[in-house]
Scaffold this motif. Sequence first.
Motif, mmCIF file in Angstrom:
data_model
loop_
_atom_site.group_PDB
_atom_site.id
_atom_site.type_symbol
_atom_site.label_atom_id
_atom_site.label_comp_id
_atom_site.label_asym_id
_atom_site.label_seq_id
_atom_site.Cartn_x
_atom_site.Cartn_y
_atom_site.Cartn_z
ATOM 1 N N GLY A 175 -5.884 18.381 -38.038
ATOM 2 C CA GLY A 175 -5.929 19.144 -36.800
ATOM 3 C C GLY A 175 -4.730 18.927 -35.910
ATOM 4 O O GLY A 175 -4.511 19.698 -34.965
ATOM 5 N N GLU A 176 -3.926 17.907 -36.184
ATOM 6 C CA GLU A 176 -2.764 17.641 -35.328
ATOM 7 C C GLU A 176 -1.579 18.514 -35.733
ATOM 8 O O GLU A 176 -1.299 18.699 -36.919
ATOM 9 N N PRO A 177 -0.847 19.010 -34.751
ATOM 10 C CA PRO A 177 0.351 19.808 -35.047
ATOM 11 C C PRO A 177 1.536 18.902 -35.364
ATOM 12 O O PRO A 177 1.720 17.852 -34.742
ATOM 13 N N VAL A 178 2.338 19.314 -36.324
ATOM 14 C CA VAL A 178 3.572 18.595 -36.651
ATOM 15 C C VAL A 178 4.707 19.600 -36.749
ATOM 16 O O VAL A 178 4.484 20.801 -36.899
ATOM 17 N N THR A 179 5.937 19.100 -36.672
ATOM 18 C CA THR A 179 7.100 19.974 -36.751
ATOM 19 C C THR A 179 8.113 19.382 -37.718
ATOM 20 O O THR A 179 8.236 18.160 -37.833
ATOM 21 N N ILE A 180 8.824 20.257 -38.418
ATOM 22 C CA ILE A 180 9.855 19.829 -39.357
ATOM 23 C C ILE A 180 11.113 19.439 -38.573
ATOM 24 O O ILE A 180 11.526 20.135 -37.646
#
Length: 661
Positions: free
Chosen positions: A525-530
Amino acid sequence: MTARARGPATPARRAGALHPGGTARALFSGSAGADEAETSDTLPAAVWDRLRARDVRPQTLLAAWEVSRWPDAPLAERRALAALVVALGETTDTGGTYVELDREALPARLARLGFEAPEVDTTAAFAARLRAGDVAPSLRALFGSPGERRPFVLAPEGLYPQALWTLEANLAALLSRRLTAAAEPVAALPGATSWGLGAEQRAAAAAAAARPLTLITGGPGTGKTWTIVAFLRALFAAGVDHAEVAVAAPTGRAAQRITEALRAARLGGDAGGPSASTVHRLLGLRPARRPTLTREEPEFHAGWRLPQRFVIVDEASMIDLYMMTQLAAAVRDDARLILVGDADQLPSVRLGAVFRDLCAALPGQTKRLTTSYRMDPADRAGAAILRVAQGLQGDSVPDLASRRRLQELTWSGVEHLPPAALPELLARWSEDVIGGPASGEELASLAFAASDDGRLPPDAALGTLRAVLERHARARLLCVTRSVDDQTSADALNALMHGHFARLRRSGAAWSGQRGEDAGALMPGEPVTILRNDYQRSLWNGDQGVVIAQAAGAGDPLGVAFARGDDVVVHGLGELADNIGLGYASTVHKAQGSEYDRVALILPAGDGPLLTREILYTALTRARRAVVIVGDLALFELGARRRLHRASGLGLKLAAARSGP
């Protein structure tokens, strides 16, 4: 024992162990054979300590130290020269190409760097004597006039490093030659009026077909991408082959966005049509992070040109001076170069503000799109954002709808909250905007099984995941700074949100406003970014994903899901571990080219060089319907009055090149 502990804290050691007598020797043996007493005398230790406190780069300090030890010149002049080199280095580190030497700009810059009043006065007086040629002969040998091969160039506008003066001069010469080149004729573009283009867009497309160089600038939502699509459709209808057209963008994510737009337009029918690449790949440059023992040289350059007749580059405001020079050299003289971007947005994070400079210097080649289709003036929320953004463009400080408490927010247009409301806003953002831990619990209860190519099969679980991805894609926390040690930077907000998410998942505790060092690993559920381009997996710097639970046998209990058009692709969390970061918040710089329904802009706790009109404009125009600005209103007003200044002589050189000898 480290090298720093082996001897006196000389300027070389204060410069991060960079040492002209041998950096490796200084690091490992504690001595590089330099005369320590002479080193300490040339520039007092207190000066270096003040400069380091202002985050002057070690490379700049090293260069200043080297020139301060130049032989056969009085100590006072050598110290003044070192201060001048620090000012020049700070200018180039922040994107400028030269430092102004006049008696107002130079003292102000030196004072900001931490030089004291006597040092500022001495350096300003030295700069005046330098321009008059009244300095020690050995020092004069370091400086040349434009065109001379000396370490520094004294130009009418200021002091350049020789390499940067040459870059500007080369780009000006290349573009001047292009403006007088005879481009190959193109057949009349059929049906251009029937594809939904406005008058400004039609004029831009017609110019792109007729001229060897066209600059198309417009704010977010003014139809720049649609203009590119319509122009390409007209070219292909006129018989131009797909292989004669190159479409590129400065970043992988921007190239992916324009590729999706081209494919959605079905320009190639069932064959898929053209796609975009990064400018690096178009020119055949290796990725900057790839280790190599050879100098980075492009495959296409002035001696071996790109084969395409039409080269279209989107998001051109993000292209720096070096890359624009490489691009201009590689495009055929008889080809058409079309640069598309927003001249009012933030420029490249590296050297120059090239697209902005070109639009200002070449009004005859510039087509401006002014009608916004994203922020519809007929829509009350969109009209409010548009009004504030246009106010920033018009050098005014726009009024904001001030709210004292979170409960007063309407989530429409542009609203302002005081700094004290930030913890409450973050708690509300976690729950209402991105779904909070309930979203994570739902995803954790689903074990996703991807196919061999990483795609998820369509089912009810995929619908749930797609809804989470869409919710994250519609809103973003934006910050001016990335890692400044306070609660307003992107790194700090990501840590706060992660800790809050973990506590709610584990115990149902309320928002604490604390970072939560024990928050632990990422959770579903947590957002991550490249963080960096990953060409192997087609993941681009800034791409947003969501952590999910994977089915048994996947090899990794957790994965990261990314939306890809109508599909969702999954990669194991372990294989991405060194290339992802938390994605609750990002910097405004990283959000360039993106658009959201809702944005919260978190102002820094104090003033800083990044707080400018351009960063406020870029943040505001990421949103379609709602912007909440959180912070000191006086800081917003200060930033609105401050234009990002990057010293650049490109316009002057272009005018000189066009006027001839």
